[in-house]
Design an enzyme around this catalytic site. Structure first.
Site, mmCIF file in Angstrom:
data_model
loop_
_atom_site.group_PDB
_atom_site.id
_atom_site.type_symbol
_atom_site.label_atom_id
_atom_site.label_comp_id
_atom_site.label_asym_id
_atom_site.label_seq_id
_atom_site.Cartn_x
_atom_site.Cartn_y
_atom_site.Cartn_z
ATOM 1 N N LYS A 222 71.437 49.172 20.036
ATOM 2 C CA LYS A 222 71.755 50.550 20.428
ATOM 3 C C LYS A 222 73.116 50.641 21.115
ATOM 4 C CE LYS A 222 67.239 52.564 19.912
ATOM 5 N NZ LYS A 222 66.023 53.140 20.463
ATOM 6 N N ARG A 257 60.919 45.865 19.966
ATOM 7 C CA ARG A 257 61.165 46.371 18.604
ATOM 8 C C ARG A 257 62.589 45.968 18.234
ATOM 9 N NH1 ARG A 257 63.620 50.805 16.253
ATOM 10 N NH2 ARG A 257 62.563 51.735 14.477
HETATM 11 N N1 HH2 Z 1 64.281 54.022 17.981
HETATM 12 C C1 HH2 Z 1 64.580 54.264 16.697
HETATM 13 C C2 HH2 Z 1 63.581 54.503 15.759
HETATM 14 N N2 HH2 Z 1 62.272 54.450 16.114
HETATM 15 N N3 HH2 Z 1 60.623 54.086 17.765
HETATM 16 C C3 HH2 Z 1 60.299 53.832 19.033
HETATM 17 N N4 HH2 Z 1 59.014 53.741 19.412
HETATM 18 N N5 HH2 Z 1 61.269 53.639 19.989
HETATM 19 C C4 HH2 Z 1 62.587 53.703 19.702
HETATM 20 O O1 HH2 Z 1 63.420 53.561 20.628
HETATM 21 C C5 HH2 Z 1 62.968 53.961 18.356
HETATM 22 C C6 HH2 Z 1 61.942 54.166 17.395
HETATM 23 C C7 HH2 Z 1 66.015 54.298 16.276
HETATM 24 O O2 HH2 Z 1 66.408 53.043 15.793
HETATM 25 P P1 HH2 Z 1 66.439 52.584 14.261
HETATM 26 O O3 HH2 Z 1 65.112 52.620 13.614
HETATM 27 O O4 HH2 Z 1 67.089 51.249 14.233
HETATM 28 O O5 HH2 Z 1 67.435 53.603 13.580
HETATM 29 P P2 HH2 Z 1 67.237 54.956 12.759
HETATM 30 O O6 HH2 Z 1 66.462 55.935 13.583
HETATM 31 O O7 HH2 Z 1 68.670 55.397 12.523
HETATM 32 O O8 HH2 Z 1 66.502 54.618 11.497
#
Ligand code: HH2
Length: 279
Positions: A222, A257
């Protein structure tokens, strides 16, 4: 650092668990497009399992601001074949979605856990569905929507406010029939939190863990980590993510995660060995 001897989603929380991120999207912030075909997503999921992932978090919609909107039907079409194949391979799967129709299809395809960045508030059908299906849920803290969240990143005492808003979401879920023991809490780093607000919240992980709920921390790659290290490119922030992830488990987080499953699993093995040798 104390781990309460309890379980969640059928998984013992006697050591930190690793949740591998599998974004079946063209536009996720660090790995968009890498696993966009079902074949490549399934192969990536199998590799994460071989690398030691405890849970696979499978999503079909990017939540980064400015991401292209996706209908629940498109989202379902992206994630269901991947969930079905990886569930058949024995994976414990969470579905990362805000939409009840997607949750429903994902659970039918073999997902065990609902991970909703809106804490089951985006879709009015989500909370009743989670209660009816009796499945474990991850409730994440956010204000507004991914489009508007940064306007809402105004806090007096960020830890107290995030905690009380998360506990309100917890209470609403329990009132709707979700079992308290099925609820995992997530501070939502990067969601309606800017820069040092994330650092402060991460440092306050013990206060989240003191709620008695399992705590999931999702900081992988992040932006706030890039601000601390100077690395502008998200996909290059795995070292930052490991350092901060180990800090989080040291402070009581139960689940990380992450994008880099192999590196995180190995780092946690070393961390655990060092912790037990100290005892
Ligand atoms: N962050 C993202 C997506 N899902 N779920 C939880 N529980 N907590 C988080 O902080 C969280 C999440 C964002 O990250 P990422 O999946 O890598 O990216 P994107 O939303 O662009 O797919």
């Amino acid at each position: 650092m104390v781990f309460a001897p309890f379980a969640w989603a059928g998984l013992a929380l006697t050591r930190p668990l690793v949740m591998g991120i599998l974004n079946v999207t063209p536009d996720s912030f660090s790995d968009g497009g890498r696993h966009f075909t079902p074949e490549s997503a399934i192969a990536a999921g199998r590799e994460m399992l071989a690398d030691g992932a405890d849970i696979l978090d499978i999503g079909g919609e990017s939540t980064r601001p400015g991401a292209a909107p996706v209908t629940p039907a498109q989202e379902t079409a992206r994630v269901v074949p991947v969930i079905a194949a990886l569930a058949a391979a024995g994976a414990v799967i969470s579905v990362d979605t805000r939409n009840a129709a997607t949750m429903h299809a994902a659970l039918d395809a073999g997902a065990r856990i609902i991970n909703d960045v809106s804490a089951l508030t985006h879709d009015p059908a989500a909370l009743p569905l989670a209660a009816r299906r009796g499945c474990p849920v991850i409730l994440m803290h956010m204000r507004g929507t991914p489009e508007t969240m940064n306007e809402h990143a105004v806090y007096g005492d960020i830890t107290a406010e995030v905690l009380s808003e998360l506990l309100a979401a917890r209470d609403a879920a329990v009132a709707a029939g979700v079992r308290a023991a099925d609820i995992c809490l997530d501070p939502g780093l990067g969601f309606a939190k800017i820069g040092a607000q994330n650092t402060a919240l991460l440092q306050a992980t013990p206060r989240l863990a003191a709620t008695g709920h399992p705590v999931l921390v999702a900081l992988s790659r992040k932006r706030f980590l890039g601000a601390l290290s100077g690395e502008a490119e998200a996909a290059r922030r795995d070292p930052e993510s490991l350092a901060a992830g180990l800090f989080a488990v040291q402070r009581g987080a139960h689940i990380l995660r992450v994008h880099d499953v192999a590196g995180t699993v190995r780092a946690l093995r070393v961390w655990q060995a060092l912790m037990s040798e100290r005892a």
